[in-house]
Design a protein around this motif. Structure first.
Motif, PDB file in Angstrom:
ATOM      1  N   LEU A 345       0.835  -1.293   0.073  1.00 36.27           N
ATOM      2  CA  LEU A 345       0.075  -0.071   0.121  1.00 36.27           C
ATOM      3  C   LEU A 345       0.940   1.180   0.109  1.00 36.27           C
ATOM      4  O   LEU A 345       0.115   2.235   0.149  1.00 36.27           O
ATOM      5  CB  LEU A 345      -0.916  -0.054   1.243  1.00 36.27           C
ATOM      6  CG  LEU A 345      -1.986  -1.257   1.318  1.00 36.27           C
ATOM      7  CD1 LEU A 345      -2.894  -1.145   2.629  1.00 36.27           C
ATOM      8  CD2 LEU A 345      -2.671  -1.393   0.037  1.00 36.27           C
ATOM      9  N   ILE A 346       2.168   1.165  -0.121  1.00 37.43           N
ATOM     10  CA  ILE A 346       2.986   2.366  -0.219  1.00 37.43           C
ATOM     11  C   ILE A 346       2.267   3.232  -1.241  1.00 37.43           C
ATOM     12  O   ILE A 346       2.343   2.740  -2.437  1.00 37.43           O
ATOM     13  CB  ILE A 346       4.491   1.980  -0.121  1.00 37.43           C
ATOM     14  CG1 ILE A 346       5.177   3.317   0.284  1.00 37.43           C
ATOM     15  CG2 ILE A 346       4.935   1.427  -1.420  1.00 37.43           C
ATOM     16  CD1 ILE A 346       6.997   2.943   0.717  1.00 37.43           C
ATOM     17  N   LEU A 493       1.976  10.032  -5.357  1.00 33.80           N
ATOM     18  CA  LEU A 493       2.378   9.895  -3.973  1.00 33.80           C
ATOM     19  C   LEU A 493       3.538   9.151  -3.885  1.00 33.80           C
ATOM     20  O   LEU A 493       3.490   7.987  -4.685  1.00 33.80           O
ATOM     21  CB  LEU A 493       1.095   9.143  -3.349  1.00 33.80           C
ATOM     22  CG  LEU A 493       1.412   8.938  -1.673  1.00 33.80           C
ATOM     23  CD1 LEU A 493       1.690  10.250  -1.012  1.00 33.80           C
ATOM     24  CD2 LEU A 493       0.204   8.030  -1.179  1.00 33.80           C
ATOM     25  N   GLY A 494       4.590   9.562  -3.284  1.00 25.11           N
ATOM     26  CA  GLY A 494       5.836   8.840  -3.635  1.00 25.11           C
ATOM     27  C   GLY A 494       6.144   7.620  -2.145  1.00 25.11           C
ATOM     28  O   GLY A 494       4.994   6.915  -2.035  1.00 25.11           O
ATOM     29  N   LEU A 495       7.059   8.230  -1.306  1.00 25.23           N
ATOM     30  CA  LEU A 495       7.273   7.358  -0.409  1.00 25.23           C
ATOM     31  C   LEU A 495       6.211   7.365   0.890  1.00 25.23           C
ATOM     32  O   LEU A 495       6.081   6.659   1.605  1.00 25.23           O
ATOM     33  CB  LEU A 495       8.663   7.339   0.139  1.00 25.23           C
ATOM     34  CG  LEU A 495       9.719   7.163  -0.900  1.00 25.23           C
ATOM     35  CD1 LEU A 495      11.158   7.757  -0.545  1.00 25.23           C
ATOM     36  CD2 LEU A 495       9.883   5.851  -1.104  1.00 25.23           C
ATOM     37  N   GLY A 496       5.836   8.753   0.928  1.00 25.10           N
ATOM     38  CA  GLY A 496       4.910   8.859   1.964  1.00 25.10           C
ATOM     39  C   GLY A 496       5.429   9.162   3.471  1.00 25.10           C
ATOM     40  O   GLY A 496       6.597   9.299   3.674  1.00 25.10           O
ATOM     41  N   ILE A 497       4.513   9.717   4.364  1.00 22.50           N
ATOM     42  CA  ILE A 497       4.795   9.912   5.700  1.00 22.50           C
ATOM     43  C   ILE A 497       5.490   8.772   6.272  1.00 22.50           C
ATOM     44  O   ILE A 497       6.353   8.789   7.346  1.00 22.50           O
ATOM     45  CB  ILE A 497       3.991  10.686   6.535  1.00 22.50           C
ATOM     46  CG1 ILE A 497       3.164  11.865   5.872  1.00 22.50           C
ATOM     47  CG2 ILE A 497       4.061  10.919   7.855  1.00 22.50           C
ATOM     48  CD1 ILE A 497       4.416  12.926   5.757  1.00 22.50           C
ATOM     49  N   SER A 498       5.143   7.624   5.971  1.00 18.27           N
ATOM     50  CA  SER A 498       5.531   6.414   6.420  1.00 18.27           C
ATOM     51  C   SER A 498       7.098   6.284   6.449  1.00 18.27           C
ATOM     52  O   SER A 498       7.863   5.637   7.208  1.00 18.27           O
ATOM     53  CB  SER A 498       4.724   5.027   5.747  1.00 18.27           C
ATOM     54  OG  SER A 498       3.377   5.135   6.283  1.00 18.27           O
ATOM     55  N   CYS A 570      11.281   2.097  -2.272  1.00 23.74           N
ATOM     56  CA  CYS A 570      10.082   1.489  -1.421  1.00 23.74           C
ATOM     57  C   CYS A 570      10.563   0.150  -0.762  1.00 23.74           C
ATOM     58  O   CYS A 570      10.087  -0.230   0.200  1.00 23.74           O
ATOM     59  CB  CYS A 570       8.961   1.419  -2.449  1.00 23.74           C
ATOM     60  SG  CYS A 570       8.140   2.931  -2.814  1.00 23.74           S
ATOM     61  N   GLY A 571      11.304  -0.519  -1.696  1.00 24.95           N
ATOM     62  CA  GLY A 571      11.722  -2.073  -1.103  1.00 24.95           C
ATOM     63  C   GLY A 571      12.677  -1.794   0.211  1.00 24.95           C
ATOM     64  O   GLY A 571      12.301  -2.526   1.198  1.00 24.95           O
ATOM     65  N   CYS A 605       0.187   4.918   5.949  1.00 27.23           N
ATOM     66  CA  CYS A 605       0.226   4.546   4.679  1.00 27.23           C
ATOM     67  C   CYS A 605      -1.049   4.344   4.330  1.00 27.23           C
ATOM     68  O   CYS A 605      -1.490   4.587   2.984  1.00 27.23           O
ATOM     69  CB  CYS A 605       0.903   3.216   4.720  1.00 27.23           C
ATOM     70  SG  CYS A 605       1.135   2.694   3.106  1.00 27.23           S
ATOM     71  N   ILE A 606      -1.833   3.901   5.070  1.00 29.35           N
ATOM     72  CA  ILE A 606      -3.326   3.537   4.572  1.00 29.35           C
ATOM     73  C   ILE A 606      -4.132   4.908   4.258  1.00 29.35           C
ATOM     74  O   ILE A 606      -4.865   4.993   3.221  1.00 29.35           O
ATOM     75  CB  ILE A 606      -4.152   2.604   5.294  1.00 29.35           C
ATOM     76  CG1 ILE A 606      -3.490   1.333   5.519  1.00 29.35           C
ATOM     77  CG2 ILE A 606      -5.767   2.747   5.364  1.00 29.35           C
ATOM     78  CD1 ILE A 606      -3.964   0.409   6.565  1.00 29.35           C
ATOM     79  N   VAL A 607      -3.818   5.799   5.361  1.00 26.34           N
ATOM     80  CA  VAL A 607      -4.732   7.108   4.902  1.00 26.34           C
ATOM     81  C   VAL A 607      -4.216   7.787   3.694  1.00 26.34           C
ATOM     82  O   VAL A 607      -4.969   8.527   3.052  1.00 26.34           O
ATOM     83  CB  VAL A 607      -4.525   7.868   6.167  1.00 26.34           C
ATOM     84  CG1 VAL A 607      -4.887   9.450   6.048  1.00 26.34           C
ATOM     85  CG2 VAL A 607      -4.960   7.473   7.491  1.00 26.34           C
TER      86      VAL A 607
END
Length: 769
Positions: A345-346, A493-498, A570-571, A605-607
């Motif tokens: 889900l990233i 959306l890239g790597l995100g806050i996660s 991401c990996g 990640c989900i949000v």
């Protein structure tokens, strides 16, 4: 005991009876669709639909000419005809001044009784097919889902976008596709029965084994089902949502089935591309995961259904493979489950699936965890089959996307250099060499054809050498959601806050000495991750390479867009999550922090993922794409022959002889990349005829059992030399050369060896346990 045996036999009899009933129902269902239907409409049968402002509906009168400058908001329809469930081919003959744009002038099959704005009853699957002025016939297929009255709609769009366009309809034909409908309906019923039978077999025959397998896995199943459902819910839409590369890949799916039916396997030339001239996608683009979708098209399913199945398949595989791989790395299934949620889900992966529609890239992304698992196992000397994981991960990536594998071919050696003190250890070095040898052998079937076509300049290739420093993304966009500038697709959306949370945990672990003696190694891996992020962004670095190290700049130009490095980033994000989470959960006092980290990282990640998917559903341009008629326009891409003139696909649809001669040639039959032609050369000299095929290598031509000379003409088309005095039939077809077949056999033999070796090692571990 006798009662138990009787019960077992009884269950088998029940299953046998169900199978017998299913076979009968399959036969009956096939006969249900065994009929003949054909309807022809002349100009006398056509009606002009005019909008009535007072009744807010359309009135009809006899007519076959629609022009808004004459009568506003008009279009043409056939008289209503009752169509039963099935697949129908529709052909429309017309004259028009419209451009090739279905938004302004189109034809489709409409249900007469469903007058809702979006035809919400879904009584038929039928595309809006453009009616361009440079053609006078368009043909397309429609899937009638419910028997009722239908009409063929033709002409300009009703609103102002149709102004300035005229359409003079000359006639329309509707033909029931009996064979295709029977195959499609039988396939659907068979798949339903197959699912029911598998469920009954698990319940009646394998009940105890299923209970043992499922025991204690309720949370695992629920989380994985949520992950798959969440990443797939945009597929529930009635249409596809436009992504940057979607039309390119819809072409691949649509024409792969045609290639198989014309005798190609594996597929190298897509025959429907460029209106039948062909395109060597299979030579330079891995298509392993597309084969199920291609078979769906062959079985009569719509292109849209086939594409959606591909996305669902990849979402399932991504979740399962990441769960397995990161669970192995951490030696903890809880960690594997949480990491699979993050990896599946990233943001950048969801962007690739929906906003980018980068089919090959997110297909290759699926197998990245196997690559990471293989490298982790080799460098930590865990398991004798770690090299197999690495080899399979790289091979499966190449089977989906050559650019992703190109990036791996840059990053894996770099990682080996970064970890040089471990790399030069005998056990590690031997495993790496074994993996490299296995990768080469497993992929010879792909490497040999690609090298063949590159060497003889049969394909253009991927290289982009303009301004790589502006082809990435600004670093600030990697962590938050941003809408697409043209609002015709989902945002980015890239790597995100996660990613920020994970990296903060990693830094705290490094500073706190949590990695012990391996701290130096983890610092270097941390810097490697930072390098991946930096390489994905627009920066001075690429300008420096162009200015100072041009050969390296040209090499990197093969990846086209620097943001491809985000795949590996991401990996690595999921890898770091697995590593730090394992340490948190193993420390008694940190377990609570570990579970908080799971909730925070996966929750964010989900949000953010939902923000992207909601934007896709709300903002992306919906496209139906049931039939391949909507993707039949010319499309020059990286595996086209350099210097082709695509105007030829419109003007030269039959055999052509450019010389001033009495010889003649014409097509009798065309099946994909196979052409049967009638030629007559009464002269005393050999004559060259050109077929409506691009001149890729390894086409052959035969006349009377003898091979004819075949080559690429100056026009880049396929040329065949007709012997003097020959009159008769010739056959032109694509055939793999012997060295391609040898490469395929070597790859197949290597795969068999890998399977056997892996099974032996699994058995050995089981015996030890």
């Amino acid at each position: 005991m006798r009662d138990m045996n009787f019960f077992k036999d009884k269950r088998k009899w029940i299953i046998a009876a169900i199978l017998a009933v299913e076979i009968v129902l399959l036969v009956v269902n096939a006969f249900r669709f065994n009929r003949t239907e054909s309807y022809s409409f002349t100009q006398d049968d056509l009606l002009l639909a005019k909008y009535n402002g007072s009744t807010k509906s359309y009135d009809h009168e006899s007519g076959f000419y629609a022009d808004h400058s004459n009568i506003p908001e008009t279009f043409i329809v056939t008289k209503p005809v009752f169509l039963r469930k099935g697949i129908y081919s529709i052909s429309v003959t017309y004259e028009s001044n419209a451009e090739d744009n279905w938004h302004t002038s189109y034809t489709t099959l409409n249900p007469c009784l469903d007058i809702s704005k979006d035809r919400s009853a879904d009584l038929v699957y039928s595309d809006h097919i453009a009616m361009p002025g440079d053609r006078n016939v368009v043909t397309y297929d429609s899937w009638v889902r419910y028997g009722t009255e239908f009409e063929v709609r033709m002409g300009p769009e009703e609103d102002a976008t149709g102004d300035g366009i005229y359409v003079l309809a000359q006639g329309a034909n509707i033909t029931y596709m009996r064979g295709r409908t029977i195959v499609n309906e039988t396939a659907k019923l068979f798949l339903l029965f197959l699912a029911i039978d598998a469920l009954l077999w698990l319940i009646l025959i394998k009940r105890e084994e299923v209970k043992r397998f499922c025991k204690g896995k309720a949370i695992t199943f629920s989380v994985m089902l949520f992950t798959i459902a969440f990443s797939s819910y945009p597929l529930l839409g009635k249409a596809l949502y436009f992504g940057d590369d979607i039309h390119y890949h819809l072409r691949r799916i649509a024409y792969m089935g045609e290639a198989i039916m014309s005798g190609q396997f594996p597929i190298h030339i897509l025959p429907g591309w460029d209106r039948g001239y062909g395109y060597a996608a299979g030579v330079g683009y891995g298509d392993l995961l597309l084969y199920p979708s291609a078979f769906m098209v062959m079985l009569g399913f719509t292109v849209q259904a086939a594409y959606k199945f591909y996305v669902l398949l990849v979402n399932v595989l991504t979740s399962v493979i990441s769960y397995y791989s990161f669970g192995k790395i951490a030696d903890d299934k809880r960690v594997g489950l949480a990491s699979s949620v993050l990896f599946t889900l990233i943001g950048f992966r969801l962007h690739s699936v929906y906003s980018g529609a980068t089919v090959g890239e997110f297909g290759a992304f699926t197998f990245l965890p196997l690559v990471i698992l293989g490298l982790w196992g080799i460098y930590n000397q865990k398991g004798k089959n770690a090299y197999i994981h690495l080899a399979l991960g790289v091979t499966l990536s190449l089977s989906c996307h050559v650019l992703s594998t190109f990036i791996l071919s840059l990053m894996i050696p770099l990682l080996c250099v970064i970890l040089i003190e471990k790399t030069i250890k005998k056990e590690v070095l031997i495993s790496l060499l074994k993996a490299f040898s296995m990768i080469v052998l497993l992929n010879l079937h792909f490497i040999v054809p690609l090298a063949d076509y590159i060497l003889f300049k049969n394909i253009k290739g991927n290289t982009v050498n303009d301004m790589l420093w502006s082809r990435g993304r600004d670093l600030v966009t990697f962590f938050g959601f941003s809408q697409a500038p043209f609002r015709d697709t989902g945002g980015f959306l890239g790597l995100g806050i996660s990613f920020i949370i994970v990296i903060a945990l990693v830094i705290s672990f490094i500073i706190g000495g949590k990695f012990g003696k391996e701290t130096g190694v983890y610092i270097r891996l941390f810097l490697f991750t930072g390098l991946l992020v930096a390489l994905s962004a627009n920066s001075m670095f690429y300008f420096f390479l162009m200015d100072k190290i041009p050969f390296l700049y040209k090499l990197l130009g093969n990846m086209q867009f620097p943001w491809h490095f985000l795949d590996v980033a991401c990996g690595m994000t999921a890898f770091w999550f697995a590593i730090v989470l394992k340490k948190l959960l193993d420390e008694g006092g940190s377990k609570v922090i570990g579970y908080i980290a799971i909730v925070a990282i996966c929750g964010v990640c989900i949000v953010q993922g939902d923000q992207l998917l909601a934007d896709v559903v709300q903002e992306a341009n919906p496209i139906t794409m049931y039939d391949d008629a909507g993707v039949s326009d010319p499309c020059r891409a990286e595996f086209s022959i350099p210097g082709i003139d695509q105007s030829l696909i419109f003007t030269e649809t039959d055999m052509v002889i450019r010389e001033d001669t009495q010889a003649s040639a014409s097509i009798i039959k065309k099946n994909g990349t196979t052409i049967y032609a009638r030629v007559d050369n009464p002269t005393e000299e050999n004559v060259i005829t050109e077929a409506p095929l691009w001149g890729y290598r390894h086409y052959i031509a035969k006349a009377g059992g003898k091979k004819l000379k075949v080559f690429m003409a100056d026009s880049k088309k396929l040329a065949v030399e007709i012997p003097a005095g020959y009159s008769g039939e010739i056959k032109i077809c694509f055939r793999e050369p012997w060295f391609w077949r040898v490469a395929e056999l070597i790859s197949l033999a290597t795969l068999i060896y890998v399977i056997i070796a892996n099974n032996k090692q699994c058995s050995a571990r089981g015996n030890e346990a």
